[in-house]
Design an enzyme around this catalytic site. Structure first.
Site, mmCIF file in Angstrom:
data_model
loop_
_atom_site.group_PDB
_atom_site.id
_atom_site.type_symbol
_atom_site.label_atom_id
_atom_site.label_comp_id
_atom_site.label_asym_id
_atom_site.label_seq_id
_atom_site.Cartn_x
_atom_site.Cartn_y
_atom_site.Cartn_z
ATOM 1 N N ARG A 49 -5.134 10.436 3.446
ATOM 2 C CA ARG A 49 -5.500 10.702 2.045
ATOM 3 C C ARG A 49 -6.547 11.806 1.935
ATOM 4 O O ARG A 49 -6.521 12.583 0.979
ATOM 5 C CB ARG A 49 -5.976 9.421 1.361
ATOM 6 C CG ARG A 49 -4.819 8.529 0.975
ATOM 7 C CD ARG A 49 -5.263 7.288 0.238
ATOM 8 N NE ARG A 49 -4.105 6.512 -0.178
ATOM 9 C CZ ARG A 49 -4.164 5.285 -0.671
ATOM 10 N NH1 ARG A 49 -5.339 4.686 -0.821
ATOM 11 N NH2 ARG A 49 -3.066 4.650 -1.032
ATOM 12 N N LYS A 101 10.916 -9.804 0.643
ATOM 13 C CA LYS A 101 11.301 -10.680 -0.469
ATOM 14 C C LYS A 101 12.035 -9.967 -1.591
ATOM 15 O O LYS A 101 11.612 -8.915 -2.057
ATOM 16 C CB LYS A 101 10.043 -11.320 -1.055
ATOM 17 C CG LYS A 101 9.415 -12.332 -0.131
ATOM 18 C CD LYS A 101 8.265 -12.996 -0.816
ATOM 19 C CE LYS A 101 7.777 -14.194 -0.018
ATOM 20 N NZ LYS A 101 6.597 -14.780 -0.648
ATOM 21 N N GLY A 147 3.872 0.691 0.298
ATOM 22 C CA GLY A 147 3.612 -0.434 1.202
ATOM 23 C C GLY A 147 3.617 -0.032 2.655
ATOM 24 O O GLY A 147 3.008 0.970 3.035
ATOM 25 N N GLY A 200 1.173 0.948 -3.985
ATOM 26 C CA GLY A 200 1.580 0.315 -5.245
ATOM 27 C C GLY A 200 2.074 1.304 -6.287
ATOM 28 O O GLY A 200 3.033 1.023 -7.009
HETATM 29 C C1 3PG Z 1 -4.249 2.000 -3.056
HETATM 30 O O1 3PG Z 1 -4.861 1.998 -1.979
HETATM 31 O O2 3PG Z 1 -3.042 1.684 -3.158
HETATM 32 C C2 3PG Z 1 -4.969 2.491 -4.259
HETATM 33 O O3 3PG Z 1 -6.170 3.071 -3.912
HETATM 34 C C3 3PG Z 1 -5.155 1.391 -5.293
HETATM 35 O O4 3PG Z 1 -6.022 0.406 -4.833
HETATM 36 P P1 3PG Z 1 -6.086 -0.983 -5.601
HETATM 37 O O5 3PG Z 1 -4.801 -1.714 -5.290
HETATM 38 O O6 3PG Z 1 -7.306 -1.707 -5.109
HETATM 39 O O7 3PG Z 1 -6.163 -0.688 -7.096
#
Ligand code: 3PG
Length: 395
Positions: A34, A195, A352, A375
């Site tokens: 990142r 899942k 993921g 996410g």
């Molecule tokens: C991540 O690492 O996917 C993002 O920085 C979001 O983090 P969070 O799920 O704690 O909001």
């Protein structure tokens, strides 16, 4: 959305929302991806004379100051990636931040403390958005991976100062558009993971948008069991059988071909080098569990890939963390990478543990694009609007 092509940052205070939520173990950063991907945006803004004020969340301190979740250790990582000094402010807003920003010269880079130390961040409190806006003449969001959060620093502040997408945000959005928004067809989607229940929206949205949907991972067991195949002691979700069958019917209606495994690698336990063998989907022994798909399935998937123009990949085929159950994931990844370099296949992966699986297969550099998001990538594939992106595209 506006990009940095439309921003002359010279002499301006630029609030740059980054995602410095890096994986850290025992105080050490375990993956700098990142940071590396953020560097082009910071360099561009700084070299053009902007005063770059970087903000980010780190971990989940829940609105309180938690010293282990300070962003201070990131200063050195950022400075060494940039090859220039980076300042630090102990707070992301208020007097401390304002005076640190006021002291910046053109080209300087300052990192602010964790935005989630304030409850207003996750609450998207307008007062916090306003406090952040006071630090900036322009706002650049380069945190695609946090764009699924409607927080003060990802959403609220974007409405208060002129807003732009950073180079990483731009690259992520362009890659996703090439994957699903406006893709070269045929499009193959590969979805794996444990899942069905956590990927319902994803499977539903993809089956409406892609030409071929390949289902792997333990979630394939649920589909196979729903179709009446005995799955031994494989991981599956019995309560999702009706849903799985309905999903297959909907995919057929949308003219999406669903590819399920035809053979499976089974073992009696999930352990490294457990003795395993490949069986047809109608021959899973009672006391055994499926931990990967077999070579006939891999061949079927590879055949679909050879006819495809685009592939979007989320989730591994098998329990890739343990050998030999990484075999299908590694084989398909090698085919995807090969077709990308030799035949112009557009290959996009993310979400993921997909990145970990693609890294394990050693193909990240040879794919068209591997997202830095978890996410956020998933929510985008589910067809959801990401608030952080929407805030940039509003006007
Ligand atoms: C991540 O690492 O996917 C993002 O920085 C979001 O983090 P969070 O799920 O704690 O909001």
């Amino acid at each position: 959305f506006r990009t940095l092509d439309e921003l002359d940052p010279r002499g301006l205070r630029i609030l740059l929302r980054a995602d410095l939520n890096l994986p850290v173990k025992d105080g050490r950063i375990t993956d700098r991806t990142r940071i590396e991907r953020l560097v082009p945006t910071i360099k561009e803004l700084s070299e053009k004379g902007g005063r770059v004020v970087v903000c980010s969340h780190f971990d989940r301190p829940k609105g309180k100051v938690v010293s282990e979740m300070s962003l201070r250790p990131m200063v050195e990582a950022l400075a060494s990636a940039l090859g220039r000094p980076v300042g630090f402010a102990e707070d992301c807003m208020g007097l401390v931040a304002e005076s640190a920003v006021a002291a910046l010269a053109d080209g300087d880079v300052l990192l602010l403390e964790n935005t989630r130390f304030h409850p207003g961040e996750e609450a998207n409190d307008p007062a916090m958005a306003a406090a952040l806006a006071r630090l900036a003449d322009a706002y650049v969001n380069d945190a695609f991976s946090a764009a699924h959060r409607a927080h003060a620093s990802t959403e609220g502040v974007a409405h208060l100062v002129p807003s732009y997408a950073g180079r990483l945000m731009q690259a992520e959005l362009e890659a996703l558009d090439a994957a699903l928004g406006n893709p070269a067809r045929p499009v193959v989607a590969i979805v794996g993971g444990a899942k069905v229940s956590t990927k319902l929206d994803l499977l539903g949205n993809l089956s409406r948008k892609v030409d071929v949907l390949v289902i792997g991972g333990a979630m394939a067991n649920t589909f196979l069991a729903a179709q009446g195949h005995a799955m031994g002691k494989s991981l599956q979700e019995a309560e999702m059988h009706d849903t799985a069958l309905r999903m297959l019917a909907e995919a057929a209606e949308a003219h999406c071909e669903v590819v399920l495994p035809v053979d499976l690698v089974v073992a009696s336990e999930f352990a490294a080098h457990a003795s395993s063998r490949t069986v047809g989907i109608d021959s899973v022994p009672e006391g055994m569990m499926a931990l990967d798909v077999g070579s006939e399935t891999v061949a079927m998937v590879e055949q679909r890939l050879r006819g495809a123009s685009t592939v979007v990949w989320n989730g591994p085929f098998g329990a890739f963390e343990i050998q030999p159950f990484d075999a299908a994931t590694v084989a398909v990844a090698a085919t995807v990478a090969g077709l990308t370099t030799s035949a112009g296949l557009k290959s996009i992966g993310g979400g993921g543990d997909t990145v970990a699986a693609l890294k394990h297969a050693g193909v990240v550099e040879r794919m068209t694009y591997v997202s830095s998001a978890g996410g956020a990538f998933l929510e985008w594939l589910e067809g959801k609007t990401l608030p952080g992106v929407a805030a940039l595209t509003r006007d």
